[in-house]
Design a protein around this motif. Sequence first.
Motif, PDB file in Angstrom:
ATOM      1  N   LYS A 122      -9.468   9.267  11.332  1.00 33.23           N
ATOM      2  CA  LYS A 122      -8.736   8.119  10.705  1.00 33.23           C
ATOM      3  C   LYS A 122      -8.711   8.449   9.372  1.00 33.23           C
ATOM      4  O   LYS A 122      -7.482   8.528   8.565  1.00 33.23           O
ATOM      5  N   GLN A 123      -9.845   8.532   8.650  1.00 32.79           N
ATOM      6  CA  GLN A 123     -10.126   8.839   7.369  1.00 32.79           C
ATOM      7  C   GLN A 123      -9.547  10.015   6.765  1.00 32.79           C
ATOM      8  O   GLN A 123      -8.759  10.232   5.914  1.00 32.79           O
ATOM      9  N   SER A 124      -9.576  11.153   7.817  1.00 35.01           N
ATOM     10  CA  SER A 124      -8.885  12.330   7.454  1.00 35.01           C
ATOM     11  C   SER A 124      -7.501  12.320   7.312  1.00 35.01           C
ATOM     12  O   SER A 124      -6.775  12.893   6.518  1.00 35.01           O
ATOM     13  N   CYS A 125      -6.865  11.752   8.365  1.00 37.14           N
ATOM     14  CA  CYS A 125      -5.360  11.311   8.405  1.00 37.14           C
ATOM     15  C   CYS A 125      -5.242  10.584   7.217  1.00 37.14           C
ATOM     16  O   CYS A 125      -3.893  11.081   6.527  1.00 37.14           O
ATOM     17  N   ASP A 126      -5.731   9.569   6.934  1.00 31.44           N
ATOM     18  CA  ASP A 126      -5.224   8.692   5.768  1.00 31.44           C
ATOM     19  C   ASP A 126      -5.307   9.660   4.472  1.00 31.44           C
ATOM     20  O   ASP A 126      -4.416   9.637   3.817  1.00 31.44           O
ATOM     21  N   ARG A 127      -6.382  10.491   4.261  1.00 31.88           N
ATOM     22  CA  ARG A 127      -6.357  11.419   3.140  1.00 31.88           C
ATOM     23  C   ARG A 127      -5.121  12.245   3.115  1.00 31.88           C
ATOM     24  O   ARG A 127      -4.544  12.545   2.279  1.00 31.88           O
ATOM     25  N   ALA A 150      -2.156  10.206   2.513  1.00 33.05           N
ATOM     26  CA  ALA A 150      -2.062  10.030   0.813  1.00 33.05           C
ATOM     27  C   ALA A 150      -1.564  11.086   0.095  1.00 33.05           C
ATOM     28  O   ALA A 150      -0.809  11.206  -0.710  1.00 33.05           O
ATOM     29  N   LYS A 151      -2.167  12.408   0.222  1.00 31.13           N
ATOM     30  CA  LYS A 151      -1.843  13.586  -0.398  1.00 31.13           C
ATOM     31  C   LYS A 151      -0.425  13.830  -0.176  1.00 31.13           C
ATOM     32  O   LYS A 151       0.321  14.507  -1.251  1.00 31.13           O
ATOM     33  N   PHE A 152       0.129  13.657   0.967  1.00 32.86           N
ATOM     34  CA  PHE A 152       1.687  14.128   1.168  1.00 32.86           C
ATOM     35  C   PHE A 152       2.552  13.085   0.282  1.00 32.86           C
ATOM     36  O   PHE A 152       3.183  13.590  -0.405  1.00 32.86           O
ATOM     37  N   PHE A 153       2.034  11.761   0.187  1.00 33.94           N
ATOM     38  CA  PHE A 153       2.901  10.925  -0.573  1.00 33.94           C
ATOM     39  C   PHE A 153       2.904  11.249  -1.927  1.00 33.94           C
ATOM     40  O   PHE A 153       3.756  11.116  -2.736  1.00 33.94           O
ATOM     41  N   ILE A 154       1.543  11.809  -2.853  1.00 42.78           N
ATOM     42  CA  ILE A 154       1.495  11.890  -3.930  1.00 42.78           C
ATOM     43  C   ILE A 154       2.127  13.123  -4.294  1.00 42.78           C
ATOM     44  O   ILE A 154       2.890  13.187  -5.412  1.00 42.78           O
ATOM     45  N   CYS A 155       1.921  14.200  -3.487  1.00 45.41           N
ATOM     46  CA  CYS A 155       2.358  15.400  -4.065  1.00 45.41           C
ATOM     47  C   CYS A 155       3.942  15.683  -3.785  1.00 45.41           C
ATOM     48  O   CYS A 155       4.670  16.324  -4.296  1.00 45.41           O
ATOM     49  N   CYS A 156       4.613  14.817  -2.789  1.00 43.39           N
ATOM     50  CA  CYS A 156       5.840  14.891  -2.750  1.00 43.39           C
ATOM     51  C   CYS A 156       6.763  13.634  -3.557  1.00 43.39           C
ATOM     52  O   CYS A 156       8.034  13.576  -3.399  1.00 43.39           O
ATOM     53  N   CYS A 157       5.941  12.998  -4.081  1.00 42.05           N
ATOM     54  CA  CYS A 157       6.539  11.741  -4.894  1.00 42.05           C
ATOM     55  C   CYS A 157       7.388  10.766  -4.160  1.00 42.05           C
ATOM     56  O   CYS A 157       8.521  10.465  -4.687  1.00 42.05           O
ATOM     57  N   ILE A 158       6.577  10.501  -3.154  1.00 39.50           N
ATOM     58  CA  ILE A 158       7.194   9.611  -2.217  1.00 39.50           C
ATOM     59  C   ILE A 158       6.390   8.273  -2.271  1.00 39.50           C
ATOM     60  O   ILE A 158       5.340   8.068  -2.483  1.00 39.50           O
ATOM     61  N   THR A 186      -4.282   0.561   0.342  1.00 44.40           N
ATOM     62  CA  THR A 186      -5.493   1.136   0.645  1.00 44.40           C
ATOM     63  C   THR A 186      -5.379   2.893   0.658  1.00 44.40           C
ATOM     64  O   THR A 186      -5.952   3.393  -0.034  1.00 44.40           O
ATOM     65  N   LEU A 187      -4.205   3.190   1.096  1.00 42.21           N
ATOM     66  CA  LEU A 187      -4.098   4.754   1.140  1.00 42.21           C
ATOM     67  C   LEU A 187      -4.087   5.294  -0.440  1.00 42.21           C
ATOM     68  O   LEU A 187      -4.563   6.202  -0.825  1.00 42.21           O
ATOM     69  N   SER A 188      -3.468   4.595  -1.264  1.00 41.66           N
ATOM     70  CA  SER A 188      -3.221   4.843  -2.691  1.00 41.66           C
ATOM     71  C   SER A 188      -4.352   4.771  -3.520  1.00 41.66           C
ATOM     72  O   SER A 188      -4.907   5.545  -4.233  1.00 41.66           O
ATOM     73  N   GLU A 189      -4.818   3.794  -3.592  1.00 43.84           N
ATOM     74  CA  GLU A 189      -5.976   3.226  -4.377  1.00 43.84           C
ATOM     75  C   GLU A 189      -7.069   4.125  -3.924  1.00 43.84           C
ATOM     76  O   GLU A 189      -7.928   4.826  -4.836  1.00 43.84           O
ATOM     77  N   ASP A 190      -7.768   3.838  -2.671  1.00 44.72           N
ATOM     78  CA  ASP A 190      -8.928   4.522  -2.245  1.00 44.72           C
ATOM     79  C   ASP A 190      -8.750   6.027  -2.586  1.00 44.72           C
ATOM     80  O   ASP A 190      -9.811   6.694  -3.141  1.00 44.72           O
ATOM     81  N   PHE A 191      -7.748   6.816  -2.164  1.00 40.34           N
ATOM     82  CA  PHE A 191      -7.696   8.272  -2.337  1.00 40.34           C
ATOM     83  C   PHE A 191      -7.609   8.492  -3.680  1.00 40.34           C
ATOM     84  O   PHE A 191      -8.530   9.397  -4.302  1.00 40.34           O
TER      85      PHE A 191
END
Length: 186
Positions: free
Chosen positions: A97-102, A105-113, A141-146
């Motif tokens: 789950k933690q790996s999926c969350d990371r 999060a990378k997807f949202f950040i890198c694609c500006c979503i 949680t996704l944005s802040e922790d990552f």
Amino acid sequence: MEFFYNSWRKKEGHQGCKCKYCPWTQTRDEPNMMEAHLALSCHKVSHDVKEKFLLIVKTRGDNQLEAVEVPSKKRKVGHQQSITKYAESNTIEPFKKQSCDRTVAKFFICCCIAFRLVKYPFFINMVKSLCLGYDPSCASTLSEDFLYEELANIVIDQHIEMKRMKNLTLGNKIKNIFLENKFANQ
């Protein structure tokens, strides 16, 4: 935690906290957020405490990734595998789950979503079609922790790099002062 005061009000069964060094407050006493604050945001905390919590935030992310076990590819002789092994489960291990969350999060950040899309049923259905047992964490949680983990990695890497360097001169003002002193002495 010795670096925070407990506040009197409780929200959803959690007590809030206030930083002992600055006016930062949190309505929920969440250790990850408190550690990230001391490591990255609090400018009044001592350098030793800041370094200690930078390492804590950095190693939290590293430990989560190291927990992923790689299954052995050797086939055991005389042992027939069950067909249920190949069926997808409705639950996944915490490290998965933690790996999926990371990854999300990378997807949202890198694609500006925008992270708010995590709560929409269409996104949840899409993710479940890829991994049935994965329930995406909330947007904060996704944005802040990552982001805190990545920022801690960057700060520590820069700190290590700066310790390796010798005879550094920073900024143009020092150069200008040196030149002014050189010409003033002539």
